[in-house]
Design an enzyme around this catalytic site. Sequence first.
Site, PDB file in Angstrom:
ATOM      1  N   HIS A 204       0.796  -1.228   0.000  1.00  0.00           N
ATOM      2  CA  HIS A 204       0.000   0.000   0.000  1.00  0.00           C
ATOM      3  C   HIS A 204       0.829   1.280   0.000  1.00  0.00           C
ATOM      4  O   HIS A 204       0.280   2.366  -0.081  1.00  0.00           O
ATOM      5  CB  HIS A 204      -0.923   0.020   1.218  1.00  0.00           C
ATOM      6  CG  HIS A 204      -0.179   0.206   2.500  1.00  0.00           C
ATOM      7  ND1 HIS A 204       0.415  -0.830   3.172  1.00  0.00           N
ATOM      8  CD2 HIS A 204       0.089   1.320   3.235  1.00  0.00           C
ATOM      9  CE1 HIS A 204       1.008  -0.371   4.258  1.00  0.00           C
ATOM     10  NE2 HIS A 204       0.836   0.928   4.324  1.00  0.00           N
TER      11      HIS A 204
HETATM   12  C1  UD1 Z   1      -1.657   5.427   5.868  1.00  0.00           C
HETATM   13  C2  UD1 Z   1      -0.336   5.933   6.409  1.00  0.00           C
HETATM   14  C3  UD1 Z   1       0.706   4.837   6.268  1.00  0.00           C
HETATM   15  C4  UD1 Z   1       0.242   3.553   6.916  1.00  0.00           C
HETATM   16  C5  UD1 Z   1      -1.117   3.157   6.382  1.00  0.00           C
HETATM   17  C6  UD1 Z   1      -1.637   1.958   7.127  1.00  0.00           C
HETATM   18  C7  UD1 Z   1       0.156   8.342   6.148  1.00  0.00           C
HETATM   19  C8  UD1 Z   1       0.908   9.344   5.364  1.00  0.00           C
HETATM   20  N1  UD1 Z   1       0.157   7.098   5.647  1.00  0.00           N
HETATM   21  O1  UD1 Z   1      -1.491   5.163   4.490  1.00  0.00           O
HETATM   22  O2  UD1 Z   1       1.910   5.250   6.896  1.00  0.00           O
HETATM   23  O3  UD1 Z   1       1.175   2.542   6.626  1.00  0.00           O
HETATM   24  O4  UD1 Z   1      -2.043   4.253   6.567  1.00  0.00           O
HETATM   25  O5  UD1 Z   1      -2.560   1.241   6.367  1.00  0.00           O
HETATM   26  O6  UD1 Z   1      -0.426   8.660   7.159  1.00  0.00           O
HETATM   27  N2  UD1 Z   1      -8.950   4.754   1.774  1.00  0.00           N
HETATM   28  C9  UD1 Z   1     -10.201   4.180   1.728  1.00  0.00           C
HETATM   29  N3  UD1 Z   1     -10.766   3.799   2.912  1.00  0.00           N
HETATM   30  C10 UD1 Z   1     -10.170   3.975   4.119  1.00  0.00           C
HETATM   31  C11 UD1 Z   1      -8.905   4.577   4.143  1.00  0.00           C
HETATM   32  C12 UD1 Z   1      -8.309   4.961   2.959  1.00  0.00           C
HETATM   33  O7  UD1 Z   1     -10.779   3.992   0.664  1.00  0.00           O
HETATM   34  O8  UD1 Z   1     -10.747   3.600   5.148  1.00  0.00           O
HETATM   35  C13 UD1 Z   1      -8.303   5.131   0.486  1.00  0.00           C
HETATM   36  C14 UD1 Z   1      -8.601   6.559   0.041  1.00  0.00           C
HETATM   37  O9  UD1 Z   1      -8.710   6.563  -1.333  1.00  0.00           O
HETATM   38  C15 UD1 Z   1      -7.348   7.300   0.470  1.00  0.00           C
HETATM   39  C16 UD1 Z   1      -6.264   6.249   0.297  1.00  0.00           C
HETATM   40  O10 UD1 Z   1      -6.894   5.014   0.640  1.00  0.00           O
HETATM   41  O11 UD1 Z   1      -7.105   8.433  -0.303  1.00  0.00           O
HETATM   42  C17 UD1 Z   1      -5.058   6.461   1.173  1.00  0.00           C
HETATM   43  O12 UD1 Z   1      -5.425   6.575   2.555  1.00  0.00           O
HETATM   44  P1  UD1 Z   1      -4.482   7.367   3.574  1.00  0.00           P
HETATM   45  O13 UD1 Z   1      -4.989   7.232   4.964  1.00  0.00           O
HETATM   46  O14 UD1 Z   1      -4.248   8.751   3.088  1.00  0.00           O
HETATM   47  O15 UD1 Z   1      -3.102   6.641   3.432  1.00  0.00           O
HETATM   48  P2  UD1 Z   1      -2.728   5.092   3.530  1.00  0.00           P
HETATM   49  O16 UD1 Z   1      -2.194   4.669   2.207  1.00  0.00           O
HETATM   50  O17 UD1 Z   1      -3.857   4.336   4.113  1.00  0.00           O
HETATM   51  N1  UDP Z   2      -3.542  -6.272   8.811  1.00  0.00           N
HETATM   52  C1  UDP Z   2      -4.847  -6.770   8.980  1.00  0.00           C
HETATM   53  N2  UDP Z   2      -5.572  -7.073   7.859  1.00  0.00           N
HETATM   54  C2  UDP Z   2      -5.070  -6.940   6.595  1.00  0.00           C
HETATM   55  C3  UDP Z   2      -3.745  -6.439   6.443  1.00  0.00           C
HETATM   56  C4  UDP Z   2      -3.025  -6.101   7.572  1.00  0.00           C
HETATM   57  O1  UDP Z   2      -5.312  -6.917  10.106  1.00  0.00           O
HETATM   58  O2  UDP Z   2      -5.768  -7.255   5.639  1.00  0.00           O
HETATM   59  C5  UDP Z   2      -2.785  -5.874  10.017  1.00  0.00           C
HETATM   60  C6  UDP Z   2      -1.434  -6.549  10.171  1.00  0.00           C
HETATM   61  O3  UDP Z   2      -1.561  -7.724  10.948  1.00  0.00           O
HETATM   62  C7  UDP Z   2      -0.603  -5.497  10.856  1.00  0.00           C
HETATM   63  C8  UDP Z   2      -1.201  -4.185  10.392  1.00  0.00           C
HETATM   64  O4  UDP Z   2      -2.484  -4.503   9.874  1.00  0.00           O
HETATM   65  O5  UDP Z   2      -0.762  -5.552  12.259  1.00  0.00           O
HETATM   66  C9  UDP Z   2      -0.339  -3.538   9.333  1.00  0.00           C
HETATM   67  O6  UDP Z   2      -1.032  -2.464   8.783  1.00  0.00           O
HETATM   68  P1  UDP Z   2      -0.576  -1.748   7.446  1.00  0.00           P
HETATM   69  O7  UDP Z   2       0.215  -2.688   6.622  1.00  0.00           O
HETATM   70  O8  UDP Z   2      -1.805  -1.171   6.854  1.00  0.00           O
HETATM   71  O9  UDP Z   2       0.273  -0.525   7.979  1.00  0.00           O
HETATM   72  P2  UDP Z   2       1.835  -0.300   8.324  1.00  0.00           P
HETATM   73  O10 UDP Z   2       2.217  -1.273   9.359  1.00  0.00           O
HETATM   74  O11 UDP Z   2       2.598  -0.420   7.054  1.00  0.00           O
HETATM   75  O12 UDP Z   2       1.860   1.101   8.802  1.00  0.00           O
END
Ligand code: UD1
Ligand code: UDP
Length: 377
Positions: A204
């Site tokens: 992601h």
């Molecule tokens: C964010 C964090 C990242 C973390 C990740 C965990 C920042 C800069 N990034 O990235 O460090 O690893 O969360 O998963 O804070 N969206 C949905 N539904 C949701 C959430 C997001 O559709 O519930 C989509 C939207 O199109 C949004 C995109 O995902 O624009 C990105 O979401 P965002 O929270 O900005 O960043 P992540 O990639 O989730």
């Molecule tokens: N995770 C989950 N369901 C999923 C993918 C990830 O519960 O489908 C959990 C995973 O076990 C871990 C956390 O989400 O604890 C990691 O989240 P993510 O990869 O979104 O964020 P990051 O750690 O890179 O910030």
Amino acid sequence: MKPAIIFGTRPEIIKLSPVVRAFLKLGIRPLLVHTGQHYDYEMSKVFIYELELPEIDYHLEVGSGTQAEQTGKAMIKIERVLMEEKPDVTMVQGDTNTVLAGALASVKLKIPVAHIEAGLRSFDRTMPEEINRVLTDHASEVLFPPTDEARKNLEREGITENVYVVGNTVVDAVLENSKIAERKSNILKLLGIRRKGYVLVTAHRSENTDRRRNLERLVEILESLPLPVVYPLHPRTRKRLKEFGLWERLKSLKNLILIEPLGYLDFLKLEKNAFAVLTDSGGIQEEAVVLGVPCLTLRYNTERPETLKVGANVLVGLEKDRVLMYIEKLLNEKEFYKRMANAPNPFGDGRAGERIAKILVELYESGRLKVRSSRFI
Ligand code: UD1
Ligand code: UDP
């Protein structure tokens, strides 16, 4: 004592759950503030439910946006809550926009910030998370690096006071939940897959998903894997795959099981029973070493170098040849597989949450939980 915990994304809910539990054990109910950075049921509520967290006190519904929109909106809304509630300390965990917003809003109200998972550095300032890490560490009064390596990063930047190496709460969460997952989840049966017979994939990061060519390289890697692949898709990646015209190509792959993001228990079960994980996630790099599953990381750097040092993880970037080389090696060389799977866990004993709560209560009771005018006194 009145602590506030601010969070907004999937990994924050998971990694903060042991801290919430530790405070509850001490008879203290922390104020829970959810920014709503993640808002889909399967990115947020499912974890609050599965991890049996208390009722969220404030839902700020910040949602998605550009970096500044999301951070700014979160800051404005968090500030209102903090002005109203006047907590004694604000806790944030990790490196998301929610974390930076919480830290900035809090410290400017002279409410001390405790940063959990402090001191991580990828040394790559093109990542939004790296900017969030550095700025949050410098706005925080109390720092909880998970390892000595992370503590040294803080020391290099002049942060040496109120620094406590406590381990990573990810270990607490895994230990608390993996047995429950093993018992409760029937995800392997549901997907029709065998223990150790598939590769689990997650991706992601903006660097892997926001540029068409990079996302295409990820698709090419998945096309070439010689094992069944299970891929719970982050909403960000789903959106980009569709936008870049790669969705149908990925969906048509025969060896791929493409699914919605999973709840924690199902995910832990899939992770523990995977042959290997292929990921760009921070938390999953950590969990893999705790669960004893070889990890190939789809990045060129990591802020979790401990996993590389112990031999549990290798950086493969988006290099198809490198991914295939390691997968073949894991398939064909038993000793190599064992070495990766049995690498020692560098992230602590699963009692990080307890330590964090205890240290904060002690600082509070001795009158030392305050924003000082200088860190260097
Ligand atoms: C964010 C964090 C990242 C973390 C990740 C965990 C920042 C800069 N990034 O990235 O460090 O690893 O969360 O998963 O804070 N969206 C949905 N539904 C949701 C959430 C997001 O559709 O519930 C989509 C939207 O199109 C949004 C995109 O995902 O624009 C990105 O979401 P965002 O929270 O900005 O960043 P992540 O990639 O989730
Ligand atoms: N995770 C989950 N369901 C999923 C993918 C990830 O519960 O489908 C959990 C995973 O076990 C871990 C956390 O989400 O604890 C990691 O989240 P993510 O990869 O979104 O964020 P990051 O750690 O890179 O910030």
